[in-house]
Design a protein around this motif. Structure first.
Motif, PDB file in Angstrom:
ATOM      1  N   MET A  73       0.862  -1.197   0.000  1.00  0.00           N
ATOM      2  CA  MET A  73       0.000   0.000   0.000  1.00  0.00           C
ATOM      3  C   MET A  73       0.901   1.252   0.000  1.00  0.00           C
ATOM      4  O   MET A  73       1.624   1.521   0.962  1.00  0.00           O
ATOM      5  N   ILE A  74       0.884   2.016  -1.060  1.00  0.00           N
ATOM      6  CA  ILE A  74       1.803   3.169  -1.123  1.00  0.00           C
ATOM      7  C   ILE A  74       1.205   4.422  -0.486  1.00  0.00           C
ATOM      8  O   ILE A  74       1.901   5.411  -0.302  1.00  0.00           O
ATOM      9  N   LYS A  75      -0.122   4.395  -0.205  1.00  0.00           N
ATOM     10  CA  LYS A  75      -0.709   5.572   0.452  1.00  0.00           C
ATOM     11  C   LYS A  75      -0.887   5.267   1.940  1.00  0.00           C
ATOM     12  O   LYS A  75      -1.483   4.239   2.287  1.00  0.00           O
ATOM     13  N   LYS A  76      -0.343   6.119   2.784  1.00  0.00           N
ATOM     14  CA  LYS A  76      -0.508   5.926   4.232  1.00  0.00           C
ATOM     15  C   LYS A  76      -0.827   7.278   4.862  1.00  0.00           C
ATOM     16  O   LYS A  76      -0.510   8.327   4.296  1.00  0.00           O
ATOM     17  N   VAL A  77      -1.438   7.223   6.053  1.00  0.00           N
ATOM     18  CA  VAL A  77      -1.737   8.473   6.775  1.00  0.00           C
ATOM     19  C   VAL A  77      -0.975   8.439   8.090  1.00  0.00           C
ATOM     20  O   VAL A  77      -1.035   7.450   8.815  1.00  0.00           O
ATOM     21  N   CYS A  78      -0.235   9.499   8.355  1.00  0.00           N
ATOM     22  CA  CYS A  78       0.410   9.649   9.673  1.00  0.00           C
ATOM     23  C   CYS A  78      -0.109  10.950  10.266  1.00  0.00           C
ATOM     24  O   CYS A  78       0.151  12.028   9.713  1.00  0.00           O
ATOM     25  N   GLY A  79      -0.884  10.819  11.338  1.00  0.00           N
ATOM     26  CA  GLY A  79      -1.480  12.019  11.963  1.00  0.00           C
ATOM     27  C   GLY A  79      -2.452  12.657  10.992  1.00  0.00           C
ATOM     28  O   GLY A  79      -3.404  12.023  10.546  1.00  0.00           O
ATOM     29  N   ASN A  80      -2.177  13.900  10.614  1.00  0.00           N
ATOM     30  CA  ASN A  80      -3.096  14.589   9.684  1.00  0.00           C
ATOM     31  C   ASN A  80      -2.537  14.629   8.268  1.00  0.00           C
ATOM     32  O   ASN A  80      -3.070  15.334   7.416  1.00  0.00           O
ATOM     33  N   THR A  81      -1.442  13.861   8.023  1.00  0.00           N
ATOM     34  CA  THR A  81      -0.713  14.025   6.752  1.00  0.00           C
ATOM     35  C   THR A  81      -0.728  12.764   5.909  1.00  0.00           C
ATOM     36  O   THR A  81      -0.557  11.657   6.419  1.00  0.00           O
TER      37      THR A  81
END
Ligand code: LLP
Length: 432
Positions: A1-9
């Motif tokens: 999975m190349i799309k990840k979310v860290c916090g709000n980003t």
């Protein structure tokens, strides 16, 4: 999975997209090497390694900066080129000539000469008038060129009409009328300057069903059989084109590529056994299928205009100059506010471009986190035919391209400068 979310980003292939926008500016194309490698691996698993004597010719028209040509070479892909410019790009990237096929409905004699001189592996002839030009050039250069004929099986595919290429009323390919195709085949078989390998067809782009490929294949296999019966000539190569759909929006997932390729190969293998010929080499030409999902485009949000009870326009610093597909094909994309990933996407807006065209819309009616000027907006699945179809309309400079991989970011196309924008322009003496 190349799309990840860290916090709000939003992170893309390990890179902070907001940081990328800050570092390189926007608009900015970002292409994931990891995703491209995964797509190449899928084609190896379901095609190249599963069926011997097969090739994948990446359709360069989808996206071909020098770095992409290098990457395709390193991945062992072939290249489907349709212009002298694409062949030149491949050459400058060190791509081996013999793994290039030259396609296109109106190749100039100059481009054909360049292709023959460079030693491309094969030319896919699009009209019967092309063969004599190739023969003349090969005679001059003392070369013999591998050729295939592109034919139009006349099967319409379920996609935007501007992306259907295999129907009868098409500018592409040789007509299958007997009085057209058989004299062309005889001329190629009897030529001392070309080695006639077989046939090519391409049904269209963004195809979700395998039927158009199988229906077109049946028509072409009938032709293979006719060539065997009329001339006792065994076709050595079949090219079934590209067009395999990608996933643009969550609720319309693309099928796995084996869904297209297994039935095609099973049919060709059975046909060859029944006819008593060696199964021809089989070539496919994915473009979007390799690069489409690997790309995103990052924009900075500018003006926001709410028209009560009508629409909320959110303007970005790019649009039709970096992505013409919404206007041209009614393409539908998904996107997010990359710095507000922790906020609910419940503000229905229309993302519009900055050009002086009412049609310069990137995404109609999309729910996103409530946007503010300066936010970073990310559009998904823009790897195919965005950069390669970009323009300088309104004298908007070309956006740069960054290649990312597991947190590493490398510039592969610089942002165009104003000087580069006008470098080819001349003020004639009469106006000085
Ligand atoms: N082979 C041939 C002979 C083609 O003409 C094309 C695309 C391909 C392969 C690759 O098709 P793909 O796998 O990328 O769908 N500008 C449109 C796409 C037009 C494609 C034209 N031919 C778009 O933005 O969707």
């Amino acid at each position: 999975m190349i799309k990840k979310v860290c916090g709000n980003t939003l992170y893309f292939d390990g890179c902070n997209t907001v940081e990328l926008a800050k570092k390189y500016g926007t608009p900015l194309y970002v292409v994931s090497e990891t995703d491209i490698l995964e797509k190449c691996q899928e084609f190896r698993d379901c095609f190249l390694n599963k069926y011997p004597n097969t090739r994948v010719a990446y359709a360069s028209k989808a996206f071909l900066p020098l770095a992409m040509a290098r990457l395709m070479d390193r991945e062992g892909m072939c290249l489907d080129c349709v212009s002298g410019g694409e062949i030149y790009t491949a050459k400058m990237a060190g791509f081996p000539a013999e793994r290039i096929e030259f396609n296109g409905n109106n190749k100039s004699p100059k481009e054909i000469e360049e292709a023959v001189a460079f030693g491309v592996g094969r030319i896919i002839i699009d009209s019967e008038t092309e063969l004599p030009i190739i023969e003349e050039i090969c005679k001059e250069k003392g070369k013999i060129m591998n050729v295939l004929y592109r034919v139009t099986p006349g099967i319409a595919a379920d996609t935007h009409d501007h992306m259907v290429t295999g129907k009868k009323d098409s500018k592409f390919g040789i007509d299958l009328e007997p009085e057209t195709i058989f004299p062309a085949i005889e001329a190629a078989i009897n030529s001392q300057y070309v080695n006639f390998l077989g046939f090519h067809f391409h049904v269209g782009s963004g195809i979700y069903q395998n039927e158009p490929y199988l229906d077109s294949l049946e028509i072409v296999l009938d032709l293979v059989k006719a060539v065997k019966e009329k001339y006792n000539y065994d076709i050595k190569e079949l090219n079934v084109g590209g067009g395999f759909a990608i996933t643009f929006v969550k609720n319309e997932q693309r099928p796995p590529y084996k869904y297209f390729l297994d039935p095609i190969m099973e049919r060709i293998e059975k046909f060859s056994a029944d006819l008593g010929i060696e199964r021809p080499s089989v070539v496919i030409e994915p473009g979007k299928g390799i690069v489409g999902e690997a790309g995103i485009t990052l924009y900075t949000i500018g003006s926001i205009k709410e028209i009560k009870n009508v629409r909320k326009y959110v303007a970005v610093d790019g649009g039709m100059t970096d992505n013409i597909r919404t206007e041209l094909y009614g393409a539908v994309y998904e996107g997010v506010v990359a710095n507000k990933m922790d906020q609910p996407a419940d503000d229905l807006v229309t993302i519009c471009g900055r050009c002086c065209e009412s049609g310069d819309i990137v995404i109609y009616d999309i729910p996103i986190a409530t946007p503010e000027r300066g936010d970073i907006f990310c559009v998904y699945s823009t790897g195919g035919y965005n950069y390669s179809m970009s323009s300088n309309y309104n004298k908007v400079v070309d956006a740069p391209v960054v290649l990312v991989k597991e947190g590493r970011d490398e510039l592969i196309v610089k942002r165009q400068t104003y000087d580069e924008l006008i470098q080819g322009e001349i003020i004639p003496d009469s106006l000085k």
